[in-house]
Design a protein around this motif. Structure first.
Motif, mmCIF file in Angstrom:
data_model
loop_
_atom_site.group_PDB
_atom_site.id
_atom_site.type_symbol
_atom_site.label_atom_id
_atom_site.label_comp_id
_atom_site.label_asym_id
_atom_site.label_seq_id
_atom_site.Cartn_x
_atom_site.Cartn_y
_atom_site.Cartn_z
ATOM 1 N N UNK A 1 9.319 5.151 6.325
ATOM 2 C CA UNK A 1 8.184 4.743 5.496
ATOM 3 C C UNK A 1 7.621 3.434 6.023
ATOM 4 N N UNK A 2 6.297 3.414 6.225
ATOM 5 C CA UNK A 2 5.649 2.219 6.763
ATOM 6 C C UNK A 2 4.613 1.751 5.747
ATOM 7 N N UNK A 3 4.876 0.609 5.143
ATOM 8 C CA UNK A 3 4.021 0.075 4.074
ATOM 9 C C UNK A 3 3.250 -1.156 4.559
ATOM 10 N N UNK A 4 1.953 -1.209 4.282
ATOM 11 C CA UNK A 4 1.225 -2.464 4.472
ATOM 12 C C UNK A 4 1.446 -3.347 3.250
ATOM 13 N N UNK A 5 1.646 -4.627 3.488
ATOM 14 C CA UNK A 5 1.856 -5.582 2.396
ATOM 15 C C UNK A 5 0.499 -5.971 1.812
ATOM 16 N N UNK A 6 0.364 -5.881 0.510
ATOM 17 C CA UNK A 6 -0.891 -6.287 -0.143
ATOM 18 C C UNK A 6 -0.950 -7.802 -0.264
ATOM 19 N N UNK A 7 -2.128 -8.343 -0.028
ATOM 20 C CA UNK A 7 -2.273 -9.790 -0.098
ATOM 21 C C UNK A 7 -3.009 -10.194 -1.366
ATOM 22 N N UNK B 1 0.847 -1.191 0.000
ATOM 23 C CA UNK B 1 0.000 0.000 0.000
ATOM 24 C C UNK B 1 0.886 1.246 0.000
ATOM 25 N N UNK B 2 0.282 2.392 -0.310
ATOM 26 C CA UNK B 2 1.029 3.638 -0.150
ATOM 27 C C UNK B 2 1.447 3.770 1.318
ATOM 28 N N UNK B 3 2.628 4.314 1.556
ATOM 29 C CA UNK B 3 3.168 4.292 2.924
ATOM 30 C C UNK B 3 2.637 5.401 3.830
ATOM 31 N N UNK B 4 2.691 5.150 5.138
ATOM 32 C CA UNK B 4 2.652 6.217 6.122
ATOM 33 C C UNK B 4 4.062 6.796 6.182
ATOM 34 N N UNK B 5 4.168 8.120 6.176
ATOM 35 C CA UNK B 5 5.475 8.773 6.049
ATOM 36 C C UNK B 5 5.786 9.592 7.297
ATOM 37 N N UNK B 6 6.956 9.360 7.869
ATOM 38 C CA UNK B 6 7.468 10.220 8.941
ATOM 39 C C UNK B 6 8.792 10.819 8.466
#
Lengths: 215, 215
Positions: free
Chosen positions: B209-215, B196-201
């Protein structure tokens, strides 16, 4: 002031030219999260999805190119098409793009680095063919006036970085892991290149990062 | 809910252990802008500068580790040390870290994937040695309770991604071009892994960058 910008995020061209489908052509401009700009077969795969991931149409002078992007990415594309005063390309990319039909999506004149200009160079009246990256960037600076010089090829970017001629590196980071592929940046003879912390634009299916090159 | 998180951004340990200086040791957790987590000689070079690029001290249970980071990065480090309920490591990293002295900076118990536990395993009473990534992650889930399982090795992350066991990928992107080096992610047998598009700090000297993995 004219800035020399490496733009790892320029547009594909829809349709087929010279037998190479653009969705699978060599357009080394985007960057997946693990650092590649194409898979090992030069396929860009998911890297160009952000060009059509939104509802905002950003006009450009090339009839084969369209941008339908989200609001944040539209800002970036507008800036890119507005601020580029000259575009420097390598010969390989120029050939694959068939010279963008002499209408690069930025609208800017194109300077091509090549040892041997094409025989039918008059097909591209707004395009200049020069030998060597240093000469190409000097020429591009003249052409660009107050606007930016954008570099659109991995090989030229690499050489321009080596020569200390690059002011900014812009990366559109796409949320996909390739695991293997073709890197945009390769080895620099003088070691690591430090960048400033980036300006960040959070687009849909691309995180746009603009880094100033440290000198 | 327990999430399994690949954290490409965990701390170095100051000082020397087993003859390997940590500033130059193999800690494959950070990621330069061109996708490497160490240079070809396993040196991390500029990749750890963000751990000491600020004024905020974030406490952790390991006396050899200190974080002096900027405000934004401090938020990330606090979250990481608070939310990690178990840490999964490969054997190579465990050996180089000398098992973090049985006090990993997250404070979490460590599960090590290995075919052969060390003979002096009683040196690390809070550490468990298990065979295989799948077993390690199952065990880590039990240990973590409601908190996250963090994976701290490139090889284990790779295998866990292959097995579809990873929920999030966290990358701390450091503004430097290496040009060559050791990649964190390598080839996945089932092809590209979409995120997914990341949460950015936006930290100082690291973009988190924090990305959720798409299933």
């Amino acid at each position: 002031m004219t800035a020399v910008v490496v733009f790892v995020g320029s547009p594909r061209i829809a349709g087929q030219q010279k037998g190479i489908h653009w969705g699978q052509g060599v357009q080394p401009h985007d960057d997946v999260t693990d650092g590649f700009i194409a898979d090992p077969n030069d396929h860009v795969a998911e890297l160009f999805e952000w060009y059509e991931a939104g509802e905002v149409n950003v006009p450009n002078p090339n009839e084969h190119v369209s941008f339908e992007v989200d609001d944040a990415s539209a800002e970036l594309v507008r800036e890119w098409t507005t601020n580029t005063g000259a575009l420097v390309s390598g010969r390989r990319l120029f050939d694959i793009a068939d010279g963008w039909g002499d209408h690069h999506p930025t609208g800017a004149p194109v300077i091509v680095v090549t040892h041997q200009p094409p025989e039918n160079a008059d097909r591209w009246p707004r395009t200049t063919f020069v030998e060597g990256v240093e000469v190409a960037i000097a020429r591009a600076r003249q052409v660009a006036g107050d606007r930016d010089v954008t570099i659109a090829s991995a090989s030229v970017s690499q050489q321009a970085l080596e020569l200390g001629l690059v002011d900014e590196v812009c990366v559109s980071l796409v949320p996909v892991l390739f695991g293997e592929g073709i890197p945009y940046f390769t080895k620099l003879s003088r070691g690591h290149q430090l960048l400033d912390d980036p300006v960040v634009i959070q687009g849909r299916r691309a995180l746009h990062l603009r880094y100033r090159v440290r000198r």
